[in-house]
Enzyme design. Structure first.
Site, PDB file in Angstrom:
ATOM      1  N   HIS A 128      64.448  40.802  39.507  1.00 50.58           N
ATOM      2  CA  HIS A 128      63.530  40.198  38.542  1.00 50.58           C
ATOM      3  C   HIS A 128      64.252  39.007  37.908  1.00 50.58           C
ATOM      4  CE1 HIS A 128      61.251  39.888  34.738  1.00 50.58           C
ATOM      5  NE2 HIS A 128      60.319  40.666  35.267  1.00 50.58           N
ATOM      6  N   ASP A 204      69.628  47.068  36.294  1.00 45.07           N
ATOM      7  CA  ASP A 204      68.316  46.831  35.682  1.00 45.07           C
ATOM      8  C   ASP A 204      67.450  48.046  36.009  1.00 45.07           C
ATOM      9  OD1 ASP A 204      65.776  46.143  34.940  1.00 45.07           O
ATOM     10  OD2 ASP A 204      65.677  44.305  36.132  1.00 45.07           O
ATOM     11  N   GLN A 207      62.324  49.642  35.850  1.00 41.83           N
ATOM     12  CA  GLN A 207      61.309  50.343  36.646  1.00 41.83           C
ATOM     13  C   GLN A 207      61.769  51.748  37.028  1.00 41.83           C
ATOM     14  OE1 GLN A 207      58.361  49.104  37.136  1.00 41.83           O
ATOM     15  NE2 GLN A 207      58.702  46.975  36.551  1.00 41.83           N
ATOM     16  N   LYS A 230      57.381  49.982  29.194  1.00 38.93           N
ATOM     17  CA  LYS A 230      57.036  50.454  30.539  1.00 38.93           C
ATOM     18  C   LYS A 230      57.160  51.978  30.637  1.00 38.93           C
ATOM     19  CE  LYS A 230      58.854  46.242  32.777  1.00 38.93           C
ATOM     20  NZ  LYS A 230      57.697  45.373  32.913  1.00 38.93           N
ATOM     21  N   CYS A 372      57.613  37.648  38.534  1.00 44.20           N
ATOM     22  CA  CYS A 372      58.930  37.241  38.034  1.00 44.20           C
ATOM     23  C   CYS A 372      60.021  37.530  39.058  1.00 44.20           C
ATOM     24  CB  CYS A 372      59.261  37.911  36.694  1.00 44.20           C
ATOM     25  SG  CYS A 372      58.168  37.392  35.378  1.00 44.20           S
TER      26      CYS A 372
END
Lengths: 415, 166
Positions: A128, A204, A207, A230, A372
């Site tokens: 991302h 990261d 998700q 999220k 993104c």
């Protein structure tokens, strides 16, 4: 069609999310954009509402009762988040504005004090922008090198040259789960390779944390970032987790109130971790909401959440292929167990903007664009994709609605 | 409530499926200008030839959604053979149509369009948007207005640079 795809998570979950009761264009909403932002259960909305109605006061340093209560609620949420990702200490949880700010914190603070012209950072082609641009900014300032782990044709990391790419690198920063392809990356293996090469691993997990049981120790991460909105929580709050010795050694990120022990006309002494990185009044209500979100997800059980999504992803892949055959191509791994519930697809030659516009008329919310992740779009040879993404409140009826609504796209843009 | 039929008029779909003046002219002698929408990645690449003050030929390249590509195709048909002043008037009229607030569009929208022509100072019949009026429904879908104006902005920039350079 039955709404039940896993024994633990059933249709009752959907009814816990007030927004999912509304309709769009006269049709019941079918929300398939949780990779962008999840909906919020009543438990989270109530926690934030209660906070503002009964507790609201600024945190820390207040001697009166509600200021102390606000501080307690905020610090309890920190402990909730730490427990949720199996962090050794709640002091290792730094609240930020979002995952992007958390990654910028790592780049500015750790990167700024550890990287120079001779150094290299390793990223992957599926990152991302939040895990690319902070490093671009740093690289431009410091003259350090950025290397890229390529992806395979089926949307997995190509680790053939991993050792060469890591040779001499100081940091590997990688997504745990692609926000476009749904690919779950082998984080423990990447951690071992990075550490063998003398590099740190930054993850990261934006998700990942919302969808899978997370244990920072088992993953082998040194830094991990994710965001509240999220994972059933509110916008405006994100998290940086890092090992305490790293946080201790890092300089402050933003300067201001709360992050200091003392300020004189000559300078300042920074506060202890995590407050050193939390300048200014924090997003207290949002942090309280994130704590409630964590407890909500714990109530469902993250193993059950994952099982539900694997099952529903399999159903989605089968349903879309059965109904639309060669008209549809889903990017990323074909095996549900190797991926999350993020389905980026191409439908005939219809542009994603047009697909999402037509689906919207049926109440089906999907995202269209580059998500993104423009370097990844270039690898896939597309400018944009249509993305449907799943969460705890989705069921097979949502997938059926998506598959049906795609017929409308075919009818309007038919060959 | 805005329906899809407001957005995807048959003439728009026709320009999308069968884009006019598609391709690229050799630069130089042609001039080149690009429009790019960072939100969705849509791009329009214009190459055009000038004879004095007149755009004698124009080709449209790039890729994107039906609205961005159809609007650029319709624009190409509308501007070839016109002077830069005429094109600027047309661009003003088109962008005025794209900036009318949704609520002001009643019935068939002809009233609102007259307003657009007025805004461009061109309600005397010499300036007609013609087929371009089919894009009027786009204003009911605010997210898509940038798609419809992508090619027009690219052309305006290209003309400014060309005229400025000559």
């Amino acid at each position: 069609m039955s709404a039940r795809v896993s024994p633990e998570i059933d249709g009752a979950v959907k009814s816990q999310f007030p927004l999912l009761e509304r309709s769009v264009h006269g049709r019941p909403i079918v929300y398939l954009d949780s990779a962008a932002s999840s909906q919020k259960p009543a438990a989270v909305l109530d926690a934030m509402d209660d906070y503002y109605r009964t507790v609201n006061a600024n945190v820390h340093r207040g001697a009166y009762e509600i200021a102390a209560a606000a501080t307690e609620l905020m610090e309890a949420a920190r402990a909730d988040v730490a427990r949720f990702i199996s962090a050794p200490s709640a002091d290792e949880i730094v609240f930020t504005k979002n995952a992007t700010e958390a990654m910028n914190l790592v780049a500015r603070s750790w990167g700024g004090s550890n990287l120079g012209p001779a150094d290299a950072i390793v990223l992957t082609e599926m990152e991302h922008h939040a895990n690319i641009v902070p490093w671009h900014i740093l690289a431009a300032e410091r003259g350090c090198e950025i290397r890229w782990i390529p992806i395979t044709h089926d949307g997995c990391l190509d680790l053939t040259d991993l050792d060469r790419l890591l040779d001499g690198a100081k940091l590997l920063s990688v997504t745990a789960m692609s926000n476009v392809l749904g690919t779950l990356n082998p984080i423990p293996r990447l951690a071992a390779a990075a550490h063998d090469a003398g590099a740190l691993l930054s993850v990261d997990a934006s998700q990942y944390v919302p969808h899978l049981p997370t244990d920072v120790g088992a993953l082998g991460a040194d830094f991990m970032v994710f965001t509240g909105h999220k994972m059933c929580g509110p916008t405006g709050v994100g998290v940086l987790w890092a090992r305490m010795e790293l946080l201790d050694a890092m300089p402050p990120f933003l300067g201001g109130g709360e992050m200091i022990l003392d300020v004189t006309k000559e300078g300042f002494r920074p506060n202890t971790v995590p407050h050193k990185f939390e300048a200014g009044t924090p997003p207290i209500a949002e942090i309280v909401g994130l704590g409630a979100a964590v407890r909500y997800l714990e109530g469902l059980g993250m193993d059950a959440v994952r099982a539900h999504e694997v099952s529903l992803t399999g159903y989605a892949l089968r349903t879309l292929t059965d109904r639309h055959g060669d008209d549809i191509t889903v990017h990323g791994p074909s095996e549900p167990a190797q991926r999350g519930g993020v389905l980026s697809f191409v439908y005939r030659d219809v542009h994603p903007h047009d697909i999402s516009q037509v689906l919207d008329q049926s109440g089906v919310c999907v995202r269209a664009g580059h998500h993104c992740a423009k370097p990844l779009m270039r690898c896939l040879g597309v400018t944009a994709t249509t993305r449907a993404s799943l969460y705890v409140y989705n069921d097979t009826s949502d997938i059926d609605s998506l598959a049906e609504a795609l017929d409308e796209v075919g009818a309007l843009f038919g060959r | 409530m805005a329906g899809l039929e407001d957005l995807y008029r048959e003439i728009i779909l026709d320009h999308y499926r069968n884009p006019r003046n598609r391709g690229e002219l050799e630069c130089p002698p042609a001039h080149r200008s690009e429009g790019f929408n960072p939100l969705c990645g849509d791009e329009v690449v214009l190459t055009f030839e000038m004879d004095g003050d007149t755009v004698t030929d124009l080709r449209v390249g790039g890729q994107g959604c039906s609205i961005s590509q159809a609007s650029a195709s319709m624009m190409s048909s509308a501007v070839i053979g016109k002077s830069t002043d005429e094109i600027r008037d047309l661009t003003r009229a088109f962008k005025a149509m794209m900036s009318i607030h949704e609520e002001s569009i009643g019935g068939d929208g002809s009233e609102a369009l007259d307003g657009a022509s007025d805004a461009a100072g061109a309600n005397d019949g010499t300036l007609r948007l013609g087929d371009l009026e089919a894009l009027r429904g786009v204003v009911k879908f605010p997210v898509r207005i940038k798609c419809a104006t992508l090619g027009w902005n690219a052309l305006a920039t290209g003309l400014d640079e060309t005229v400025g350079a000559s």
